[in-house]
Design a protein around this motif. Structure first.
Motif, PDB file in Angstrom:
ATOM      1  N   GLU A  81       8.445  -8.414  -6.668  1.00 13.01           N
ATOM      2  CA  GLU A  81       6.995  -8.599  -6.666  1.00 13.01           C
ATOM      3  C   GLU A  81       6.615  -9.966  -7.232  1.00 13.01           C
ATOM      4  O   GLU A  81       5.666 -10.599  -6.772  1.00 13.01           O
ATOM      5  CB  GLU A  81       6.326  -7.480  -7.460  1.00 13.01           C
ATOM      6  CG  GLU A  81       6.407  -6.121  -6.769  1.00 13.01           C
ATOM      7  CD  GLU A  81       5.793  -5.018  -7.595  1.00 13.01           C
ATOM      8  OE1 GLU A  81       5.518  -5.254  -8.795  1.00 13.01           O
ATOM      9  OE2 GLU A  81       5.577  -3.916  -7.046  1.00 13.01           O
ATOM     10  N   ALA A  82       7.366 -10.427  -8.231  1.00 13.99           N
ATOM     11  CA  ALA A  82       7.117 -11.757  -8.791  1.00 13.99           C
ATOM     12  C   ALA A  82       7.405 -12.852  -7.771  1.00 13.99           C
ATOM     13  O   ALA A  82       6.840 -13.951  -7.835  1.00 13.99           O
ATOM     14  CB  ALA A  82       7.970 -11.959 -10.042  1.00 13.99           C
ATOM     15  N   ALA A  83       8.310 -12.548  -6.819  1.00 13.93           N
ATOM     16  CA  ALA A  83       8.638 -13.510  -5.768  1.00 13.93           C
ATOM     17  C   ALA A  83       7.663 -13.429  -4.599  1.00 13.93           C
ATOM     18  O   ALA A  83       7.841 -14.116  -3.588  1.00 13.93           O
ATOM     19  CB  ALA A  83      10.062 -13.267  -5.267  1.00 13.93           C
ATOM     20  N   GLY A  84       6.631 -12.584  -4.729  1.00 16.03           N
ATOM     21  CA  GLY A  84       5.613 -12.493  -3.696  1.00 16.03           C
ATOM     22  C   GLY A  84       5.887 -11.453  -2.632  1.00 16.03           C
ATOM     23  O   GLY A  84       5.217 -11.423  -1.588  1.00 16.03           O
ATOM     24  N   ILE A  85       6.867 -10.576  -2.866  1.00 11.64           N
ATOM     25  CA  ILE A  85       7.210  -9.526  -1.896  1.00 11.64           C
ATOM     26  C   ILE A  85       6.636  -8.206  -2.396  1.00 11.64           C
ATOM     27  O   ILE A  85       7.155  -7.616  -3.350  1.00 11.64           O
ATOM     28  CB  ILE A  85       8.736  -9.416  -1.720  1.00 11.64           C
ATOM     29  CG1 ILE A  85       9.322 -10.757  -1.291  1.00 11.64           C
ATOM     30  CG2 ILE A  85       9.073  -8.327  -0.714  1.00 11.64           C
ATOM     31  CD1 ILE A  85      10.838 -10.766  -1.199  1.00 11.64           C
ATOM     32  N   ASN A  86       5.572  -7.744  -1.773  1.00 11.99           N
ATOM     33  CA  ASN A  86       4.976  -6.480  -2.203  1.00 11.99           C
ATOM     34  C   ASN A  86       5.784  -5.297  -1.679  1.00 11.99           C
ATOM     35  O   ASN A  86       6.762  -5.461  -0.929  1.00 11.99           O
ATOM     36  CB  ASN A  86       3.507  -6.384  -1.762  1.00 11.99           C
ATOM     37  CG  ASN A  86       3.359  -6.447  -0.246  1.00 11.99           C
ATOM     38  OD1 ASN A  86       4.230  -6.035   0.507  1.00 11.99           O
ATOM     39  ND2 ASN A  86       2.233  -6.985   0.210  1.00 11.99           N
ATOM     40  N   GLU A  87       5.368  -4.097  -2.059  1.00  9.67           N
ATOM     41  CA  GLU A  87       6.132  -2.893  -1.737  1.00  9.67           C
ATOM     42  C   GLU A  87       6.274  -2.680  -0.237  1.00  9.67           C
ATOM     43  O   GLU A  87       7.357  -2.385   0.264  1.00  9.67           O
ATOM     44  CB  GLU A  87       5.464  -1.672  -2.381  1.00  9.67           C
ATOM     45  CG  GLU A  87       6.291  -0.406  -2.311  1.00  9.67           C
ATOM     46  CD  GLU A  87       7.563  -0.486  -3.131  1.00  9.67           C
ATOM     47  OE1 GLU A  87       8.479   0.305  -2.852  1.00  9.67           O
ATOM     48  OE2 GLU A  87       7.653  -1.336  -4.039  1.00  9.67           O
ATOM     49  N   HIS A  88       5.188  -2.840   0.502  1.00 13.21           N
ATOM     50  CA  HIS A  88       5.223  -2.620   1.946  1.00 13.21           C
ATOM     51  C   HIS A  88       6.132  -3.634   2.633  1.00 13.21           C
ATOM     52  O   HIS A  88       6.952  -3.263   3.483  1.00 13.21           O
ATOM     53  CB  HIS A  88       3.809  -2.702   2.520  1.00 13.21           C
ATOM     54  CG  HIS A  88       3.755  -2.411   3.994  1.00 13.21           C
ATOM     55  ND1 HIS A  88       3.873  -1.134   4.500  1.00 13.21           N
ATOM     56  CD2 HIS A  88       3.603  -3.242   5.070  1.00 13.21           C
ATOM     57  CE1 HIS A  88       3.801  -1.181   5.819  1.00 13.21           C
ATOM     58  NE2 HIS A  88       3.640  -2.437   6.182  1.00 13.21           N
ATOM     59  N   LEU A  89       5.998  -4.893   2.270  1.00 11.28           N
ATOM     60  CA  LEU A  89       6.825  -5.936   2.870  1.00 11.28           C
ATOM     61  C   LEU A  89       8.298  -5.721   2.547  1.00 11.28           C
ATOM     62  O   LEU A  89       9.169  -5.907   3.404  1.00 11.28           O
ATOM     63  CB  LEU A  89       6.374  -7.321   2.381  1.00 11.28           C
ATOM     64  CG  LEU A  89       7.177  -8.521   2.912  1.00 11.28           C
ATOM     65  CD1 LEU A  89       7.141  -8.566   4.430  1.00 11.28           C
ATOM     66  CD2 LEU A  89       6.652  -9.815   2.312  1.00 11.28           C
ATOM     67  N   TYR A  90       8.575  -5.290   1.305  1.00  9.62           N
ATOM     68  CA  TYR A  90       9.966  -5.042   0.922  1.00  9.62           C
ATOM     69  C   TYR A  90      10.584  -3.962   1.812  1.00  9.62           C
ATOM     70  O   TYR A  90      11.717  -4.107   2.286  1.00  9.62           O
ATOM     71  CB  TYR A  90      10.059  -4.624  -0.540  1.00  9.62           C
ATOM     72  CG  TYR A  90      11.459  -4.191  -0.938  1.00  9.62           C
ATOM     73  CD1 TYR A  90      12.407  -5.126  -1.322  1.00  9.62           C
ATOM     74  CD2 TYR A  90      11.832  -2.849  -0.879  1.00  9.62           C
ATOM     75  CE1 TYR A  90      13.696  -4.740  -1.649  1.00  9.62           C
ATOM     76  CE2 TYR A  90      13.118  -2.453  -1.202  1.00  9.62           C
ATOM     77  CZ  TYR A  90      14.040  -3.400  -1.593  1.00  9.62           C
ATOM     78  OH  TYR A  90      15.328  -3.004  -1.896  1.00  9.62           O
ATOM     79  N   HIS A  91       9.861  -2.874   2.034  1.00  7.19           N
ATOM     80  CA  HIS A  91      10.402  -1.791   2.850  1.00  7.19           C
ATOM     81  C   HIS A  91      10.563  -2.208   4.304  1.00  7.19           C
ATOM     82  O   HIS A  91      11.502  -1.762   4.979  1.00  7.19           O
ATOM     83  CB  HIS A  91       9.509  -0.557   2.736  1.00  7.19           C
ATOM     84  CG  HIS A  91       9.745   0.231   1.488  1.00  7.19           C
ATOM     85  ND1 HIS A  91      10.891   0.966   1.274  1.00  7.19           N
ATOM     86  CD2 HIS A  91       8.998   0.389   0.371  1.00  7.19           C
ATOM     87  CE1 HIS A  91      10.835   1.551   0.096  1.00  7.19           C
ATOM     88  NE2 HIS A  91       9.693   1.207  -0.487  1.00  7.19           N
ATOM     89  N   ILE A  92       9.676  -3.056   4.798  1.00  8.67           N
ATOM     90  CA  ILE A  92       9.829  -3.571   6.161  1.00  8.67           C
ATOM     91  C   ILE A  92      11.129  -4.373   6.262  1.00  8.67           C
ATOM     92  O   ILE A  92      11.918  -4.213   7.203  1.00  8.67           O
ATOM     93  CB  ILE A  92       8.629  -4.460   6.549  1.00  8.67           C
ATOM     94  CG1 ILE A  92       7.351  -3.608   6.660  1.00  8.67           C
ATOM     95  CG2 ILE A  92       8.904  -5.187   7.862  1.00  8.67           C
ATOM     96  CD1 ILE A  92       7.370  -2.612   7.798  1.00  8.67           C
ATOM     97  N   ILE A  93      11.358  -5.234   5.275  1.00  9.23           N
ATOM     98  CA  ILE A  93      12.585  -6.043   5.261  1.00  9.23           C
ATOM     99  C   ILE A  93      13.811  -5.144   5.127  1.00  9.23           C
ATOM    100  O   ILE A  93      14.841  -5.349   5.793  1.00  9.23           O
ATOM    101  CB  ILE A  93      12.537  -7.069   4.116  1.00  9.23           C
ATOM    102  CG1 ILE A  93      11.402  -8.073   4.343  1.00  9.23           C
ATOM    103  CG2 ILE A  93      13.870  -7.800   3.984  1.00  9.23           C
ATOM    104  CD1 ILE A  93      11.178  -9.016   3.176  1.00  9.23           C
ATOM    105  N   ALA A  94      13.708  -4.132   4.253  1.00 10.58           N
ATOM    106  CA  ALA A  94      14.833  -3.225   4.030  1.00 10.58           C
ATOM    107  C   ALA A  94      15.194  -2.467   5.301  1.00 10.58           C
ATOM    108  O   ALA A  94      16.374  -2.303   5.632  1.00 10.58           O
ATOM    109  CB  ALA A  94      14.501  -2.250   2.905  1.00 10.58           C
ATOM    110  N   LEU A  95      14.171  -2.007   6.021  1.00 11.50           N
ATOM    111  CA  LEU A  95      14.434  -1.288   7.266  1.00 11.50           C
ATOM    112  C   LEU A  95      14.971  -2.218   8.349  1.00 11.50           C
ATOM    113  O   LEU A  95      15.819  -1.827   9.153  1.00 11.50           O
ATOM    114  CB  LEU A  95      13.161  -0.595   7.755  1.00 11.50           C
ATOM    115  CG  LEU A  95      12.713   0.629   6.960  1.00 11.50           C
ATOM    116  CD1 LEU A  95      11.427   1.187   7.550  1.00 11.50           C
ATOM    117  CD2 LEU A  95      13.796   1.703   6.953  1.00 11.50           C
TER     118      LEU A  95
END
Length: 233
Positions: A81-95
């Protein structure tokens, strides 16, 4: 109630350390005491052609899945989150990375199972009892991992493992296990964690130990020259 609490503490506060101890201690003991058995027991000379697709698929999927697990488990949510990756974006990247990794890993493993158990008879003859247990545990571990990923994808990120499993695992590394974090975790994710603990326990006694070896001497040795033997007239 008390029995449930004690079982919860065992599975998530004691069993992980048993698995880590057997993994590390057993691996060292096998290398020191049974170095001649430190091998993958390669069957390539028995059946080679069917490894051309299955081998690369399985290993590429494995490395991709391992990288995703390291990022998802060891890196706290606050850092992303400190790097600017919110929860939704993180899960999109993870998937985006997890689904291709799961496909390669799972179907590569299915091809290896087909080669081992549905192929030529001498492949099964060269498959030990421990190999059979290993294949079963790995199959279930990969299956539950893929099922967990798909359930999150189809359910719209219904379960956030970075708020439960990840801090639980980091609490283990800090030798202060917080078993309460695993109480509300869905069954498929719990099963996945337990199966990987079983894999860690089996690891020192199976062909998996070969992944810890690298032929460093090949980098510095003199090249081997092969010459065709000339026929005598």
């Amino acid at each position: 109630m008390g029995r449930g609490c004690s079982m919860n503490e065992f599975f998530w506060g004691v069993l992980p350390y048993i698995a880590f101890t057997v993994l590390i201690g057993g691996t060292i003991a096998r290398y020191v005491l049974m170095e001649r058995g430190w091998t993958t027991k390669s069957s390539e000379f028995l059946s080679k052609n069917d490894l051309k697709i299955a081998g690369p698929m399985f290993h590429l999927g494995l490395f991709m899945a391992l990288g995703g697990h390291i990022i998802g488990v060891l890196i706290p949510k606050v850092c992303t989150e400190a790097a600017g990756i919110n929860e939704h974006l993180y899960h999109i990247i993870a998937l985006a990375g997890g689904i291709p990794a799961g496909i390669l890993f799972f179907f590569g493993f299915l091809l290896l199972l087909k080669r081992r158990f549905l192929g030529k008879d001498y492949m099964q003859v060269n498959t030990s009892c421990m190999d059979r247990w290993l294949y079963l545990v790995l199959f279930l571990a990969i299956l539950t991992g893929c099922a967990g990923t798909l359930s999150n994808a189809l359910g719209g990120f219904a379960f956030d493992y970075r708020a439960t499993i990840s801090p639980w695992f980091r609490s283990l590394l800090a030798f202060s296990p917080d078993v309460s974090l695993m109480e509300g975790v869905p069954f498929v994710f719990r099963a996945h964690m337990l199966l990987w603990m079983v894999t860690a326990i089996l690891f020192p006694f199976t062909r998996l130990v070969h992944c810890l070896s690298f032929p460093f001497l090949y980098l510095t040795r003199s090249p081997i020259v092969y010459r065709r033997k000339e026929s005598r007239s």
